[in-house]
Enzyme design. Structure first.
Site, PDB file in Angstrom:
ATOM      1  N   ALA A  66     -41.750 -62.199 -70.551  1.00 41.17           N
ATOM      2  CA  ALA A  66     -41.501 -61.713 -71.908  1.00 41.17           C
ATOM      3  C   ALA A  66     -41.374 -60.198 -71.817  1.00 41.17           C
ATOM      4  O   ALA A  66     -41.881 -59.573 -70.880  1.00 41.17           O
ATOM      5  CB  ALA A  66     -42.650 -62.114 -72.818  1.00 41.17           C
ATOM      6  N   GLY A 109     -43.316 -65.339 -68.917  1.00 45.49           N
ATOM      7  CA  GLY A 109     -42.447 -66.135 -69.784  1.00 45.49           C
ATOM      8  C   GLY A 109     -41.211 -66.668 -69.066  1.00 45.49           C
ATOM      9  O   GLY A 109     -40.657 -67.692 -69.464  1.00 45.49           O
ATOM     10  N   GLU A 112     -42.379 -69.724 -67.423  1.00 46.91           N
ATOM     11  CA  GLU A 112     -42.637 -70.703 -68.484  1.00 46.91           C
ATOM     12  C   GLU A 112     -41.330 -71.278 -69.039  1.00 46.91           C
ATOM     13  O   GLU A 112     -41.250 -72.467 -69.340  1.00 46.91           O
ATOM     14  CB  GLU A 112     -43.454 -70.024 -69.598  1.00 46.91           C
ATOM     15  CG  GLU A 112     -44.839 -69.640 -69.093  1.00 46.91           C
ATOM     16  CD  GLU A 112     -45.621 -68.772 -70.079  1.00 46.91           C
ATOM     17  OE1 GLU A 112     -45.150 -67.660 -70.389  1.00 46.91           O
ATOM     18  OE2 GLU A 112     -46.682 -69.204 -70.535  1.00 46.91           O
ATOM     19  N   GLU A 132     -49.642 -62.545 -66.106  1.00 43.47           N
ATOM     20  CA  GLU A 132     -50.088 -61.977 -67.383  1.00 43.47           C
ATOM     21  C   GLU A 132     -51.466 -61.334 -67.286  1.00 43.47           C
ATOM     22  O   GLU A 132     -51.750 -60.345 -67.964  1.00 43.47           O
ATOM     23  CB  GLU A 132     -50.109 -63.059 -68.472  1.00 43.47           C
ATOM     24  CG  GLU A 132     -48.731 -63.458 -68.979  1.00 43.47           C
ATOM     25  CD  GLU A 132     -48.122 -64.638 -68.240  1.00 43.47           C
ATOM     26  OE1 GLU A 132     -48.509 -64.911 -67.082  1.00 43.47           O
ATOM     27  OE2 GLU A 132     -47.247 -65.298 -68.837  1.00 43.47           O
TER      28      GLU A 132
HETATM   29  N1  CO8 Z   1     -40.550 -56.606 -69.735  1.00 45.16           N
HETATM   30  C1  CO8 Z   1     -39.827 -55.488 -69.967  1.00 45.16           C
HETATM   31  N2  CO8 Z   1     -39.158 -54.842 -69.009  1.00 45.16           N
HETATM   32  C2  CO8 Z   1     -39.235 -55.329 -67.756  1.00 45.16           C
HETATM   33  C3  CO8 Z   1     -39.976 -56.475 -67.449  1.00 45.16           C
HETATM   34  C4  CO8 Z   1     -40.652 -57.128 -68.515  1.00 45.16           C
HETATM   35  N3  CO8 Z   1     -41.340 -58.253 -68.328  1.00 45.16           N
HETATM   36  N4  CO8 Z   1     -39.878 -56.721 -66.124  1.00 45.16           N
HETATM   37  C5  CO8 Z   1     -39.095 -55.748 -65.630  1.00 45.16           C
HETATM   38  N5  CO8 Z   1     -38.692 -54.907 -66.602  1.00 45.16           N
HETATM   39  C6  CO8 Z   1     -37.850 -53.724 -66.480  1.00 45.16           C
HETATM   40  C7  CO8 Z   1     -38.599 -52.577 -65.832  1.00 45.16           C
HETATM   41  O1  CO8 Z   1     -39.384 -51.911 -66.790  1.00 45.16           O
HETATM   42  C8  CO8 Z   1     -37.459 -51.744 -65.303  1.00 45.16           C
HETATM   43  O2  CO8 Z   1     -36.908 -51.023 -66.380  1.00 45.16           O
HETATM   44  P1  CO8 Z   1     -36.594 -49.432 -66.216  1.00 45.16           P
HETATM   45  O3  CO8 Z   1     -35.564 -49.389 -65.132  1.00 45.16           O
HETATM   46  O4  CO8 Z   1     -36.096 -49.059 -67.550  1.00 45.16           O
HETATM   47  O5  CO8 Z   1     -37.878 -48.799 -65.819  1.00 45.16           O
HETATM   48  C9  CO8 Z   1     -36.432 -52.780 -64.888  1.00 45.16           C
HETATM   49  O6  CO8 Z   1     -36.774 -53.974 -65.591  1.00 45.16           O
HETATM   50  C10 CO8 Z   1     -36.448 -53.081 -63.397  1.00 45.16           C
HETATM   51  O7  CO8 Z   1     -37.781 -53.428 -63.050  1.00 45.16           O
HETATM   52  P2  CO8 Z   1     -38.574 -52.735 -61.839  1.00 45.16           P
HETATM   53  O8  CO8 Z   1     -38.072 -51.349 -61.614  1.00 45.16           O
HETATM   54  O9  CO8 Z   1     -40.030 -52.898 -62.112  1.00 45.16           O
HETATM   55  O10 CO8 Z   1     -38.114 -53.652 -60.631  1.00 45.16           O
HETATM   56  P3  CO8 Z   1     -38.910 -53.916 -59.262  1.00 45.16           P
HETATM   57  O11 CO8 Z   1     -37.968 -54.630 -58.362  1.00 45.16           O
HETATM   58  O12 CO8 Z   1     -39.561 -52.679 -58.773  1.00 45.16           O
HETATM   59  O13 CO8 Z   1     -40.111 -54.922 -59.674  1.00 45.16           O
HETATM   60  C11 CO8 Z   1     -41.077 -56.833 -60.763  1.00 45.16           C
HETATM   61  C12 CO8 Z   1     -39.828 -56.211 -60.124  1.00 45.16           C
HETATM   62  C13 CO8 Z   1     -42.165 -57.052 -59.711  1.00 45.16           C
HETATM   63  C14 CO8 Z   1     -40.659 -58.164 -61.334  1.00 45.16           C
HETATM   64  C15 CO8 Z   1     -41.615 -55.896 -61.878  1.00 45.16           C
HETATM   65  O14 CO8 Z   1     -40.524 -55.528 -62.735  1.00 45.16           O
HETATM   66  C16 CO8 Z   1     -42.671 -56.510 -62.758  1.00 45.16           C
HETATM   67  O15 CO8 Z   1     -43.813 -56.626 -62.353  1.00 45.16           O
HETATM   68  N6  CO8 Z   1     -42.306 -56.910 -64.010  1.00 45.16           N
HETATM   69  C17 CO8 Z   1     -43.248 -57.438 -64.955  1.00 45.16           C
HETATM   70  C18 CO8 Z   1     -43.627 -58.865 -64.620  1.00 45.16           C
HETATM   71  C19 CO8 Z   1     -44.625 -59.381 -65.629  1.00 45.16           C
HETATM   72  O16 CO8 Z   1     -45.719 -58.892 -65.769  1.00 45.16           O
HETATM   73  N7  CO8 Z   1     -44.235 -60.443 -66.366  1.00 45.16           N
HETATM   74  C20 CO8 Z   1     -45.105 -61.066 -67.346  1.00 45.16           C
HETATM   75  C21 CO8 Z   1     -44.854 -60.437 -68.690  1.00 45.16           C
HETATM   76  S1  CO8 Z   1     -45.989 -61.064 -69.917  1.00 45.16           S
HETATM   77  C22 CO8 Z   1     -45.339 -62.531 -70.391  1.00 45.16           C
HETATM   78  O17 CO8 Z   1     -44.340 -62.967 -69.908  1.00 45.16           O
HETATM   79  C23 CO8 Z   1     -46.083 -63.280 -71.474  1.00 45.16           C
HETATM   80  C24 CO8 Z   1     -45.304 -64.501 -71.917  1.00 45.16           C
HETATM   81  C25 CO8 Z   1     -45.936 -65.123 -73.136  1.00 45.16           C
HETATM   82  C26 CO8 Z   1     -45.355 -64.578 -74.407  1.00 45.16           C
HETATM   83  C27 CO8 Z   1     -45.837 -65.428 -75.550  1.00 45.16           C
HETATM   84  C28 CO8 Z   1     -45.523 -64.793 -76.899  1.00 45.16           C
HETATM   85  C29 CO8 Z   1     -46.141 -65.578 -78.025  1.00 45.16           C
END
Ligand code: CO8
Length: 258
Positions: A66, A109, A112, A132
């Site tokens: 998400a 997400g 999921e 998460e």
């Molecule tokens: N949300 C927003 N932006 C994201 C997300 C995300 N989940 N993942 C990546 N991005 C963005 C980064 O911020 C970055 O943007 P920018 O260039 O503007 O800084 C761009 O995508 C590229 O990402 P990275 O530079 O971080 O790329 P890497 O190759 O270095 O890393 C990773 C890749 C390991 C995947 C890393 O991006 C990461 O850890 N992302 C987050 C993963 C995460 O924590 N996901 C879980 C999110 S919480 C969730 O999903 C809850 C779901 C339930 C919702 C229910 C609602 C009711």
């Protein structure tokens, strides 16, 4: 082909191909993606010419979760009050079959969403996770339930508590995914399987899906009864008559969808 803001949609004969398309955010799921997915799945379910669907992302990410930046300012009142992300059930409630074709990250997400599919085909580059906990939260789109049902308590608990990722090969061993294929062949393989499903009798495809899903909702006795009722029901279709006649006559069936 219809255009959505965050989704590319194409039809390949009777197969709909949807690609998540937010390349700058690793396909993170925000409210717009949710709206687009709901619209695209509703269109698919309603379109009689479409018999199977493949949902995929990019080479690098199916979806990295998400959208954290969208969730960041939202506290309990906003999440609960708006019923944030409500509507994803409509994706998992699609009556017709669909496959998730996952390459790269399927996190939070994203994992999921993939688990809402009837089954997952993974590229050898795929990585699944429920990270998460690292954000001070927990899965919110079904991960704690669907991951546990797929891989069992030990691995689900370990993944949720440590936030570790599971690579494609382990995901296949653990029954999270149906099959792993080389990344270069992911889409070709998913589309070929979708075409095969699309060529089946459509009512039978829906019924097969419905009865396998019933295994997650009922005890065995009721599940078996549910299966038997649907089985008996299918025996009243033209396609049952056609399917068995075609077998006996050693020819390909011509489905009526009735
Ligand atoms: N949300 C927003 N932006 C994201 C997300 C995300 N989940 N993942 C990546 N991005 C963005 C980064 O911020 C970055 O943007 P920018 O260039 O503007 O800084 C761009 O995508 C590229 O990402 P990275 O530079 O971080 O790329 P890497 O190759 O270095 O890393 C990773 C890749 C390991 C995947 C890393 O991006 C990461 O850890 N992302 C987050 C993963 C995460 O924590 N996901 C879980 C999110 S919480 C969730 O999903 C809850 C779901 C339930 C919702 C229910 C609602 C009711």
């Amino acid at each position: 082909d219809v255009t959505y803001e965050t989704l590319l949609a194409e039809t390949h004969g009777a197969v709909t191909l949807l690609r998540l398309n937010r390349p700058n955010a690793l396909n993170a799921l925000n409210s717009q993606v949710l709206r687009d997915l709901i619209a695209a799945f509703a269109a698919y379910d309603a379109d009689e010419s479409q018999r199977c669907l493949v949902l995929t992302g990019s080479e690098k990410a199916f979806a990295a979760g998400a959208d954290i930046k969208e969730m960041q300012p939202k506290g309990f009142s906003a999440m609960y009050g708006e019923n944030f992300f409500a509507g994803f059930e409509r994706v998992s409630a699609a009556r017709k079959p669909w496959i998730a074709a996952v390459a790269g990250f399927a996190l939070g997400g994203g994992c999921e969403l993939a688990m809402m599919a009837d089954y997952i085909i993974a590229a050898d580059t795929a990585q699944f996770g429920q990270p998460e906990i690292k954000l001070g939260i927990a899965p919110g789109m079904g991960g704690s339930q669907r991951l546990t049902r797929a891989v069992g308590k030990a691995k689900a608990m370990q993944m949720c508590l440590t936030g570790r990722m599971m690579k494609a090969e382990e995901a296949e061993r653990a029954s999270l995914v149906a099959q792993v294929v080389p990344a270069a062949r992911l889409l070709e393989e998913a589309l070929a399987q979708a075409q095969a499903i699309a060529a089946m009798a459509p009512l039978a495809a829906m019924a097969n899906k419905e009865m396998v899903n019933a295994a997650f909702e009922t005890g065995l006795a009721h599940g078996l009864l549910f299966e038997r009722r649907l089985f008996n029901g299918l025996c009243a279709t033209q396609d049952k008559v056609e399917g068995m006649a075609a077998f006996a006559e050693k020819r390909a069936p011509q489905w009526h969808g009735a």
